[in-house]
Design an enzyme around this catalytic site. Sequence first.
Site, short mmCIF file in Angstrom:
data_model
loop_
_atom_site.label_atom_id
_atom_site.label_comp_id
_atom_site.label_asym_id
_atom_site.label_seq_id
_atom_site.Cartn_x
_atom_site.Cartn_y
_atom_site.Cartn_z
N TYR A 51 0.85 -1.20 0.00
CA TYR A 51 0.00 0.00 0.00
C TYR A 51 0.87 1.24 0.00
O TYR A 51 1.84 1.31 0.75
CB TYR A 51 -0.90 0.02 1.24
CG TYR A 51 -2.35 0.08 0.83
CD1 TYR A 51 -2.86 1.25 0.26
CD2 TYR A 51 -3.19 -1.02 0.95
CE1 TYR A 51 -4.17 1.29 -0.18
CE2 TYR A 51 -4.49 -0.97 0.51
CZ TYR A 51 -4.98 0.19 -0.05
OH TYR A 51 -6.27 0.24 -0.49
N GLU A 53 -0.42 4.97 -0.55
CA GLU A 53 -1.15 6.22 -0.82
C GLU A 53 -0.19 7.40 -0.71
O GLU A 53 0.59 7.49 0.23
CB GLU A 53 -2.30 6.37 0.19
CG GLU A 53 -3.45 5.42 -0.11
CD GLU A 53 -4.58 5.54 0.89
OE1 GLU A 53 -4.40 6.18 1.93
OE2 GLU A 53 -5.65 4.99 0.60
N ASP A 197 -6.44 13.20 -25.28
CA ASP A 197 -6.56 11.83 -24.78
C ASP A 197 -6.04 10.91 -25.88
O ASP A 197 -6.73 10.65 -26.86
CB ASP A 197 -8.03 11.55 -24.45
CG ASP A 197 -8.26 10.09 -24.04
OD1 ASP A 197 -7.31 9.28 -24.11
OD2 ASP A 197 -9.40 9.77 -23.66
N THR A 223 -4.28 5.63 -21.85
CA THR A 223 -4.22 4.30 -21.26
C THR A 223 -2.81 3.79 -21.53
O THR A 223 -2.08 4.33 -22.37
CB THR A 223 -5.21 3.33 -21.93
OG1 THR A 223 -5.03 3.42 -23.34
CG2 THR A 223 -6.65 3.66 -21.60
N LYS A 226 -2.96 -0.13 -24.58
CA LYS A 226 -3.39 -0.25 -25.99
C LYS A 226 -2.14 -0.28 -26.87
O LYS A 226 -1.32 -1.17 -26.68
CB LYS A 226 -4.37 0.86 -26.31
CG LYS A 226 -5.64 0.74 -25.44
CD LYS A 226 -6.67 1.83 -25.68
CE LYS A 226 -7.86 1.64 -24.73
NZ LYS A 226 -8.83 2.76 -24.85
N ARG A 232 -2.54 -2.95 -18.00
CA ARG A 232 -3.76 -2.15 -17.97
C ARG A 232 -3.58 -1.02 -16.96
O ARG A 232 -3.30 -1.27 -15.78
CB ARG A 232 -4.95 -2.99 -17.54
CG ARG A 232 -5.20 -4.18 -18.41
CD ARG A 232 -6.61 -4.71 -18.22
NE ARG A 232 -7.53 -3.90 -18.97
CZ ARG A 232 -7.74 -4.02 -20.28
NH1 ARG A 232 -7.06 -4.92 -20.97
NH2 ARG A 232 -8.59 -3.24 -20.89
C1 LIG Z 1 -9.87 3.19 -24.09
C2 LIG Z 1 -10.07 4.64 -23.94
C3 LIG Z 1 -10.23 5.24 -22.69
C4 LIG Z 1 -10.54 4.49 -21.43
O1 LIG Z 1 -9.77 3.53 -21.05
P1 LIG Z 1 -10.22 2.44 -19.95
O2 LIG Z 1 -8.88 1.94 -19.57
O3 LIG Z 1 -11.06 1.47 -20.66
O4 LIG Z 1 -10.90 3.15 -18.86
C5 LIG Z 1 -10.28 6.62 -22.61
N1 LIG Z 1 -10.20 7.37 -23.72
C6 LIG Z 1 -10.09 6.83 -24.95
C7 LIG Z 1 -10.02 7.73 -26.13
C8 LIG Z 1 -10.03 5.45 -25.10
O5 LIG Z 1 -9.96 4.92 -26.32
#
Ligand SMILES: *Cc1c(COP(=O)(O)O)cnc(C)c1O
Length: 424
Positions: A51, A53, A197, A223, A226, A232
Site C-alpha cells: 500500500y 497512498e 486523450d 491508457t 493499448k 492495464r
Molecule cells: C480506451 C479509452 C479510454 C478508457 O480507457 P479504460 O482503460 O477502458 O478506462 C479513454 N479514452 C479513450 C479515447 C479510449 O480509447
Amino acid sequence: MAGLRQVDPEVAHILSAENRRQHAKVRLIASENYVSHAVLEATASVMTNKYSEGYPGRRYYEGQQQVDRLEALCVRRACELFGAEHANVQPYSGSPANLAVYLALAKPGDTIMGQALAHGGHLTHGDPVSMSGVLYRVVQYGVRPEDYRLDYDEIERLAHQHRPRLLICGHSSYPRQLDFARFAAIGHAVGALVVADIAHLSGLVVGGAHPSPFPHVDVVTTTTHKSLRGPRGGMIMCRREWAEAIDKAVFPGLQGGPHNHTTAALAVALREAAQPAFRDYARRIVDNAQVLAAALQEQGFRVITGGTENHLVVLDATSRGVTGRQLAKALDAAGIVCNFNRIPFDPQPAMHPSGVRLGTPAVSSRGFGADQMRQIASWISRVARVRADAAVPLEQRRVAYAEIAHEVRQLCDRFPAPGLTYHG
Ligand SMILES: *Cc1c(COP(=O)(O)O)cnc(C)c1O
C-alpha cells in the site's frame, strides 16, 4: 503456472484456455495488444502486496523504500519518452485518468467540449451516460457528413460560441491523424485548457508514427495497455504548471492506493517503447492498417474516410449486406476477433450498428505484415459473403466459419505472440 494449477485448477484451466485463444485467433480489437513476458512478470510481482497512498517521498504508509524508487523511475521514463514536464502514473485506467483531469481543472457545471461517442469519441469525453456528462455542461463535436473527417472550422465556431473550460481531443475510432496544433490554437484562443486523450495513439506517438500532442496541448492522458503495449492502466502528463492540481485530483481526489505492480509493469513497458525496435513496430502498425484497408476496399467494403492514417480501419459492413454485429459475431466464429461499432451518422441503433472496427496493434506485435493483412481481408470477405447469403443454411455457415478458423489457426502457429506460454 504450476503453483496455480495445484491451488486452483479451475482458474488455472480458464487462464490456459485464454492463453490458447490469444494464440489461435487473429486479434483485431483496436484497443488490445500482446504485452511482453517481462511486462507480465512485473504485473504478477510482489508489488501487488504494498500500500502506498501518496507520492514518492510523501506517503501515508511506511515501508516505501522500493516503491518510491519504482514510481520515480516510472515517472522519469514517461517524461523522457513523451517529452512531458510532469507525469502521474497512478490512474487505474484511462477513464479515471480523464475524470481526474476534469476534477483538477474544471468545476462541476463548467463547460467541457469533446468528440461525440457516435462520431468516434470516448464515453468519458462528455457522453450523457458517463459521469463526465452528468457533472459538466457538455458540447460535443463530430465529423463532417461529406467525408467523415473532423471539421476544424466547425470545432472553432463551437468553441467561440460556448467558450469551454476544457477542449478535449482524442478518440477511440477515428482513422485519421489529429491536428493537435490546430486544437490547441482553437482552445487557447477562447481561454480553454486543451486536453489530448491519446489512449489509442500513445504507442504510435512515442514510436514516431503519429504527431505528438506535446508541446501544443496542456494535458495529455493515455491508457497504457493499448498501442503502448503495457499493463492495464492510465497515465496523465502535463506542464509543470498543472502538476500539483493533477496529482491532488488523482490522490486523494479520486483514488486511494496506487497499483504498484502496474507501475512496475508500466516502467518496463516504457523502457521497451524507448528502444529503436518500437519505432519499427509503430510504423508497421500503420503500414498494416493501410494494407488491410486497401485490401478490404478491393473486396467491396466501404471503408470509412476511404482509408486510414493510424492503426484503425472502420468498415461499413452494410456495404456487403450484413450488419456490423452480424459480421463481428460471424468473424469470431471464424477465428477473427473484432468489435461491432457505430459509424458516423449511423441509421442503425447502437446494439445493431452498421460498422465494425478493426485495429492492427496486436497482430503487428506478433509479426504480421502485408501478406498476412491481405490474407485477413480475404477471410473477412469470405465470412461476409457466407453471412450475407440468406440461402446458406445455418449448419453450412458453421462449417464455412470452422474452415476459415482452421486456416487462421495455421497462420497463427507460424507467428508466436509475445508473452504467451502456449504457441501451438
Ligand atoms: C480506451 C479509452 C479510454 C478508457 O480507457 P479504460 O482503460 O477502458 O478506462 C479513454 N479514452 C479513450 C479515447 C479510449 O480509447
